[in-house]
Scaffold this active site. Structure first.
Site, short mmCIF file in Angstrom:
data_model
loop_
_atom_site.label_atom_id
_atom_site.label_comp_id
_atom_site.label_asym_id
_atom_site.label_seq_id
_atom_site.Cartn_x
_atom_site.Cartn_y
_atom_site.Cartn_z
N ASP A 144 0.79 -1.25 0.00
CA ASP A 144 0.00 0.00 0.00
C ASP A 144 0.82 1.30 0.00
O ASP A 144 0.44 2.26 0.68
CB ASP A 144 -0.98 0.00 1.19
CG ASP A 144 -1.95 -1.17 1.17
OD1 ASP A 144 -1.89 -1.95 0.21
OD2 ASP A 144 -2.74 -1.29 2.11
N LYS A 150 -6.86 -4.67 -3.03
CA LYS A 150 -7.51 -5.36 -1.91
C LYS A 150 -8.50 -4.43 -1.21
O LYS A 150 -8.18 -3.27 -0.96
CB LYS A 150 -6.46 -5.87 -0.92
CG LYS A 150 -5.60 -4.78 -0.30
CD LYS A 150 -4.50 -5.39 0.54
CE LYS A 150 -3.66 -4.38 1.27
NZ LYS A 150 -4.35 -3.49 2.17
N CYS A 161 -2.17 -2.52 7.72
CA CYS A 161 -2.18 -3.44 6.58
C CYS A 161 -0.97 -4.36 6.54
O CYS A 161 -1.08 -5.51 6.09
CB CYS A 161 -2.31 -2.66 5.29
SG CYS A 161 -3.93 -1.89 5.15
N1 TIU Z 1 -2.67 0.34 4.30
C1 TIU Z 1 -3.13 0.53 5.53
O1 TIU Z 1 -2.44 0.32 6.51
N2 TIU Z 1 -4.42 1.06 5.65
C2 TIU Z 1 -4.81 1.90 6.67
O2 TIU Z 1 -5.97 2.34 6.70
N3 TIU Z 1 -3.88 2.26 7.59
C3 TIU Z 1 -4.01 3.19 8.58
O3 TIU Z 1 -3.11 3.29 9.41
N4 TIU Z 1 -5.08 3.99 8.61
#
Ligand code: TIU
Length: 221
Positions: free
Chosen positions: A24, A129, A162
């Protein structure tokens, strides 16, 4: 067998079955005006690891090993967005709302793209995802199987959301997982540190940890 000087003990791996999973590294989490900022976070903390993640990715490419990228995003019709996720809390913008980088966390919008410095190469898998974990409602597991991967090195954001969720999912599925300590970041430094500690505690209950330098050194052995 090559070996990474990892914690809590050395990580022995078979190079031909090893890949990098970059979680991500999207504009929505890393640049102002995206999903991360809409939740009230200081995104500059995440921006700071981009050069280290780039070094790591380039090391894996140089070694001829697989690099798999993930993106958290939803279909434009939001059919894969549970109301519980959209409606929670009081963010400045909700998922699907228009923002300065297009609709927040929606596939195909500029904000959902991986930051340009870390753009996937043609042939590298990119997994979209809808959840925090990469296995949920995706082809991630099949991609890992098709590529014959068993040893997974993780990088990306955010460490305790994530990245950790995906590592736990992978660990339960029998993969040996290692988290890169300096190529992952959280909006909360104490959460990053705690996640790193809890992953490697109890004899690597979720997996190993190591800095980029030690990982790349082992790839060159
Ligand atoms: N990619 C991921 O970690 N999504 C989140 O929403 N992370 C946060 O820390 N908000």
């Amino acid at each position: 067998m090559p070996r990474i000087a990892a914690q809590p003990f050395p990580f022995d791996f078979d190079k031909s079955r090893t890949g990098l999973v970059v979680i991500d590294m999207q504009r929505d989490f890393i640049e102002p005006g995206g999903f991360g900022a809409s939740l009230g976070n200081d995104v500059s903390r995440l921006q700071a690891i981009v050069p280290t993640v780039k070094t790591l990715i380039e090391g894996f490419r140089r070694a001829g090993l697989a690099v798999v990228h993930t993106r958290e995003c939803h279909r434009p019709d939001l059919s894969d967005l549970p109301p519980a996720k959209r409606d929670r809390g009081n963010p400045a913008l909700r998922i699907g709302d228009p923002g300065p980088m297009g609709r927040i966390l929606v596939a195909g919008e500029p904000g959902a793209e991986i930051v340009s410095e870390l753009a996937p190469l043609p042939g590298e898998a990119v997994i979209d995802k809808p959840g925090k974990g990469a296995f949920y409602r995706t082809g991630f597991g099949d991609v890992l199987k098709d590529k014959g991967l068993h040893y997974l090195v993780f990088a990306g954001v955010t460490t305790e959301v994530c990245v950790q969720t995906t590592m736990r999912e992978a660990n339960d599925r029998g993969y040996d997982c290692l988290l890169t300590t300096d190529a992952t970041e959280s909006y909360f430094p104490e959460f990053r540190d705690a996640a790193i500690d809890m992953i490697r505690a109890q004899g690597a209950i979720v997996g190993w940890t190591a800095p980029t330098r030690d990982i790349l050194e082992a790839l060159n052995d």
